[in-house]
Design a protein around this motif. Structure first.
Motif, PDB file in Angstrom:
ATOM      1  N   ARG A 426      41.031  44.853  42.682  1.00 22.44           N
ATOM      2  CA  ARG A 426      41.037  43.486  43.202  1.00 22.44           C
ATOM      3  C   ARG A 426      42.314  43.216  43.955  1.00 22.44           C
ATOM      4  N   GLU A 427      43.380  43.729  43.405  1.00 20.99           N
ATOM      5  CA  GLU A 427      44.671  43.475  44.022  1.00 20.99           C
ATOM      6  C   GLU A 427      44.743  44.068  45.407  1.00 20.99           C
ATOM      7  N   LEU A 428      44.246  45.274  45.504  1.00 23.49           N
ATOM      8  CA  LEU A 428      44.285  45.913  46.813  1.00 23.49           C
ATOM      9  C   LEU A 428      43.385  45.193  47.797  1.00 23.49           C
ATOM     10  N   ALA A 429      42.235  44.776  47.318  1.00 23.24           N
ATOM     11  CA  ALA A 429      41.320  44.062  48.193  1.00 23.24           C
ATOM     12  C   ALA A 429      41.978  42.783  48.695  1.00 23.24           C
ATOM     13  N   SER A 430      42.607  42.078  47.787  1.00 25.21           N
ATOM     14  CA  SER A 430      43.268  40.834  48.180  1.00 25.21           C
ATOM     15  C   SER A 430      44.393  41.113  49.168  1.00 25.21           C
ATOM     16  N   GLN A 431      45.110  42.180  48.898  1.00 20.88           N
ATOM     17  CA  GLN A 431      46.226  42.519  49.769  1.00 20.88           C
ATOM     18  C   GLN A 431      45.728  42.887  51.168  1.00 20.88           C
ATOM     19  N   ALA A 432      44.652  43.650  51.212  1.00 17.64           N
ATOM     20  CA  ALA A 432      44.102  44.049  52.514  1.00 17.64           C
ATOM     21  C   ALA A 432      43.604  42.831  53.274  1.00 17.64           C
ATOM     22  N   ALA A 433      42.979  41.902  52.545  1.00 22.29           N
ATOM     23  CA  ALA A 433      42.486  40.695  53.209  1.00 22.29           C
ATOM     24  C   ALA A 433      43.648  39.866  53.749  1.00 22.29           C
ATOM     25  N   ALA A 434      44.711  39.838  52.992  1.00 18.79           N
ATOM     26  CA  ALA A 434      45.889  39.094  53.445  1.00 18.79           C
ATOM     27  C   ALA A 434      46.440  39.726  54.720  1.00 18.79           C
ATOM     28  N   GLU A 435      46.478  41.029  54.733  1.00 16.04           N
ATOM     29  CA  GLU A 435      46.972  41.724  55.928  1.00 16.04           C
ATOM     30  C   GLU A 435      46.029  41.448  57.100  1.00 16.04           C
TER      31      GLU A 435
END
Ligand SMILES: Nc1ncnc2c1ncn2[C@@H]1O[C@H](COP(=O)(O)OP(=O)(O)OP(=O)(O)O)[C@@H](O)[C@H]1O
Length: 823
Positions: A426-435
């Motif tokens: 989830r964290e990575l997904a959120s981070q990618a979306a933020a990017e």
């Protein structure tokens, strides 16, 4: 001479895994029918490759001591696919440690975040019970927490237009694991030499020089070939030139049969769908299924050796290696930035504007290497070091794909999803979306959404309906849930033109098998696919064909071995008996804090429960410590993650939920306590420091009986550190701190420790010894007698009747029934 690809991609290097496969020396090839073991595990329908016979080493890293981690399968090759299982078992260990009679009896249904730790813990148990995800990916779940912080960022980026990233923080993450060390119980804290200044960084400097044009200069062949790969055998001395030619010529001819690979989607449709995983924890594949499942799977490893028919091997794809050499060419070897500007590529001016706003001046090496290939329309498998901008590397061209797609009609309430990014946590997904939102700053008409579990499915369904998006970032389990349960979603996925698997090796290993199969089956075959990771083990490369087109390019920005980690990150290991570990850790931290004013430290522990214990202890020692692991509610994890990201002079104790992809700036030291689950995990954890070309330090703290792990990282520049002296006062302080640590934390850590190491075959082989070591760990926590463990838990762990264990009365089924009756 170096050859250049049309857009300037140049081949640098040495030994490419693929380049030297079948195409070369074909006369000498022996086509043997060996199986690619992992394939049979991951994809039952059996992919076939043409084999290179003796030249092909499908088992990847021969020099690694894989047996400990490997699971037997296929043609008898030891494969690391068992990683997932092991991770599950690590989760299991924590889960087991957390068992209470009540949790054994019932499940919990509440999904909400709960600030009540007990409830949260129970939620975890419940979640664990849910899915059959056996192969789980430990990481994923463990990852738990880390990046939630990103979510916060998303808001920032979200701008008023619908670019807002959705996806609530998932709550109740769960995970578990544990870990730790052993100890020759005698060792006393003492430190002889000490010297271990953890400083020894190689301050090689960075000077990329890697521009489109100048790439060749970087191209010094280090000779460091890919370990265990054919090419090395085939033509070790091959010069740079020769290689390029091979590349250009596509030395990796794929042979028939590979077509089958693409058929994965179709075939997987027929695969038995195990019960649905409850979305909520895609990444948290905590222990799914039952403990029995896990253990039995584990024990069946050895049996699963039937040879598959097979093989057809040959590498596919061309390989492009952009890495630089090691050794004396250090000046350029650790550069993460190239000299290439973004505007040298045909990118949307609005994207370029956003890039400028983000402060990115030139491309990173992986961006420079992959973008031209992707813009040509090719599939790419890219391997690049941690913290070198892989996310932007795949997002930028993905956004181009959206821009080029015809706009969805206004009244289309369910416009096609053009870009699908799958991340393991989830964290990575959120981070990618933020990017993505950063890059979309000036593209108000392009929407991004995240579906990551942790929230109720209907909530996400509503969100997706009200905020149509063209870019969807998701974790595999939740995505699969939507495919199966959200009306119209499958149709939307038929619009996918770009599929990205971030942390591809993790997604393609056993842990996410079912989900990825389902996802690939759900998107059109006519698409572009990108697989990115900092680690791409050979066996995963074999599986990559199921997602990638046969003519995909393998862009390898990482030199196998020393080149896989950053030169500016010093790596040391310490071997000490368990009873010294806490004092050593304390001494190490004190020294680091003294030497580094704005220190930022991450301590990785083997399981959530051990993480909790260590965090508790360090708190008692008055250090500024935070903890993140799967047993913490997601909201807490998000908060802590954000705080850690922004703070200085802080220590984060975490399980592997933070091991991959989490982008915390300026981490000065990473400590890994106890056995990492495997080499890749070691590299990813270490990669939390030294990001974006910065310096960092890594320390691996092992017990003597864990030393065997070092053989799997022996090609990395990790050196032995003498044990630092620990003053008597410090030892006393630690002992006092341990006394103050909550007993329940110690009990949980003990059980989790036992569970984790029970999953390590090498250690678990001798259960009596295992228990001795566990009791050593118990003593290291200051306990004179080890905590008792419920008999049913011991049964689940396969440790009944092992001498040295204390059995807690009354928790076995029979006993419980009797007690109930007598009430
Ligand atoms: N061209 C660039 N110039 C400067 N910074 C960049 C550039 N591209 C990306 N970054 C930044 O570099 C950092 C690391 O990027 P990212 O998290 O994508 O690394 P990664 O390679 O995916 O790492 P990991 O393997 O650990 O997941 C991020 O903060 C990102 O914003």
């Amino acid at each position: 001479m170096s050859l250049k690809f049309p857009l300037g991609v140049r081949f640098i290097t040495h030994s490419l895994p693929c380049t030297r496969l079948a195409s070369m020396n074909s006369g000498a090839l022996i086509y043997s029918f060996r199986s690619v073991p992992v394939l049979s595990k991951a994809f039952p329908f059996r992919l076939k490759y043409i084999g290179l016979g003796s030249r092909v080493n499908f088992s990847t890293r021969p020099e690694r001591s894989q047996p400990e981690f490997g699971r037997r399968s296929g043609a008898g090759g030891e494969i690391r696919a068992s990683k997932s299982l092991i991770e599950d078992e690590a989760e299991l260990s924590d889960w087991v440690s957390d068992l209470r009679p009540s949790s054994l009896r019932g499940k919990f249904t509440s999904d909400e975040e709960n600030s009540d730790p007990e409830l949260v813990r129970r939620n975890v148990d419940r979640d664990n019970n849910r899915g059959p995800r056996r192969g789980s990916v430990g990481q994923s779940d463990r990852f738990g927490g880390a990046k939630r912080g990103k979510e916060g960022e998303m808001d920032r980026f979200g701008s008023p237009n619908r670019r807002r990233t959705s996806g609530e923080p998932a709550d109740s993450f769960r995970n578990k694991r544990l870990g730790d060390r052993e100890g020759a119980r005698n060792g006393r804290v003492q430190g002889k030499s000490s010297e271990s200044s953890f400083r020894g960084r190689n301050d090689r400097n960075v000077d990329s020089g890697s521009s489109f044009r100048g790439r060749n200069e970087r191209n010094v062949d280090s000779g460091s070939s890919f370990r265990g790969r054919n090419e090395r055998n085939v033509d070790s001395g091959s010069s740079f030139r020769g290689r390029n030619e091979r590349n250009v010529d596509s030395g990796l001819r794929r042979e028939q049969g590979l077509e089958n690979n693409r058929g994965l989607g179709k075939q997987t449709r027929g695969l038995k769908q195990e019960e649905e995983d409850s979305s909520e924890e895609d990444e948290e594949r905590v222990l799914s299924g039952t403990i029995d499942d896990l253990l039995s799977e584990d024990s069946s490893d050895e049996d699963d050796e039937d040879d598959e028919p097979l093989i057809k091997k040959t590498a596919s794809a061309k390989a492009v290696q952009t890495d630089k050499p090691s050794g004396e060419h250090v000046k350029t070897s650790d550069s993460y930035l190239s000299k290439t500007r973004f505007d040298q590529f045909p990118l949307s001016p609005l994207s370029l504007k956003a890039i400028k706003d983000a402060g990115f001046e030139t491309m990173t090496v992986v961006q420079e290497a992959t973008l031209p290939i992707i813009l040509q329309g090719k599939d790419v498998l890219a391997k690049a070091k941690t913290g070198t901008g892989k996310t932007v590397a795949f997002l930028l061209p993905a956004i181009e794909a959206v821009i080029k797609s015809p706009p969805a009609s206004r009244d289309n309430r369910q416009p096609p999803i053009i870009v699908l990014v799958v991340c393991p946590t989830r964290e990575l997904a959120s981070q990618a979306a933020a990017e993505a939102n950063t890059l979309l700053k000036y593209h108000p008409s392009i929407g991004v959404q995240v579906v990551i579990g942790g929230t109720k499915l209907p909530t996400e369904q509503r969100r997706m309906q009200t905020n149509p998006c063209q870019i969807l970032v998701a974790t595999p389990g939740r995505l699969k849930d939507h495919i199966e349960n959200t009306s119209g979603f499958a149709t939307r996925l038929m619009g996918v033109k770009v599929l990205v698997l971030d942390e591809a090796d993790h997604l393609l290993d056993m842990g996410f098998r079912r989900e990825i199969e389902r996802i690939i089956a759900a998107v059109p075959k006519q698409r572009q696919t990108f697989l990115f990771s900092a680690t791409v083990p050979e066996e995963v490369r074999q599986i990559c064909h199921v997602a990638l087109k046969r003519d995909h390019e393998f862009v390898n920005c990482v030199q196998e071995g020393a080149g896989e980690t950053h030169q500016k990150v010093s790596q040391m290991y310490m071997i000490a008996s368990l009873d010294r570990h806490f004092s050593l850790l304390y001494g190490l931290l004190k020294k680091h804090i003294t030497d580094n004013v704005g220190y930022k430290v991450i301590i990785f522990c083997t399981t959530a429960m051990v993480t909790r214990l260590v965090a508790d202890l360090l708190g008692k020692l008055s250090l500024n410590v935070r903890e993140i692991h799967s047993r913490k509610p997601q909201s807490y994890r998000t908060r802590v993650s954000d705080e850690f990201r922004k703070s200085k002079s802080i220590i984060l104790v975490t399980s592997d939920v933070s091991a991959r992809g989490v982008d915390y700036p300026d981490v000065s030291l990473v400590v890994q306590m106890g056995l990492p689950s495997d080499r890749e995990q070691y590299i990813h954890r270490l990669g939390r420091t030294g990001r974006k070309g910065k310096e960092g330090e890594g320390v691996l703290l092992l017990a003597p009986w864990e030393e065997y792990f070092l053989s799997s990282v022996k090609d990395l520049p990790i050196t032995k550190s003498s044990l630092p002296p620990i003053d008597h006062e410090a030892v006393k302080k630690v002992q006092k701190g341990l006394i103050q640590v909550e007993m329940t934390n110690k009990e949980a850590a003990y059980q989790a420790w036992l569970g984790y190491y029970k999953s390590q075959k090498k250690i678990a082989r001798d259960t009596t010894r295992l228990v001795e070591l566990a009791n050593e760990f118990s003593r290291s926590m200051g306990l004179s007698i080890p905590p008792a463990i419920p008999i049913n838990v011991l049964g689940k762990m396969g440790l009944k009747n092992v001498p040295g264990l204390r059995v807690a009365p009354g928790f076995d089924k029979k006993h419980t029934k009797r007690n109930n009756r007598s009430r």
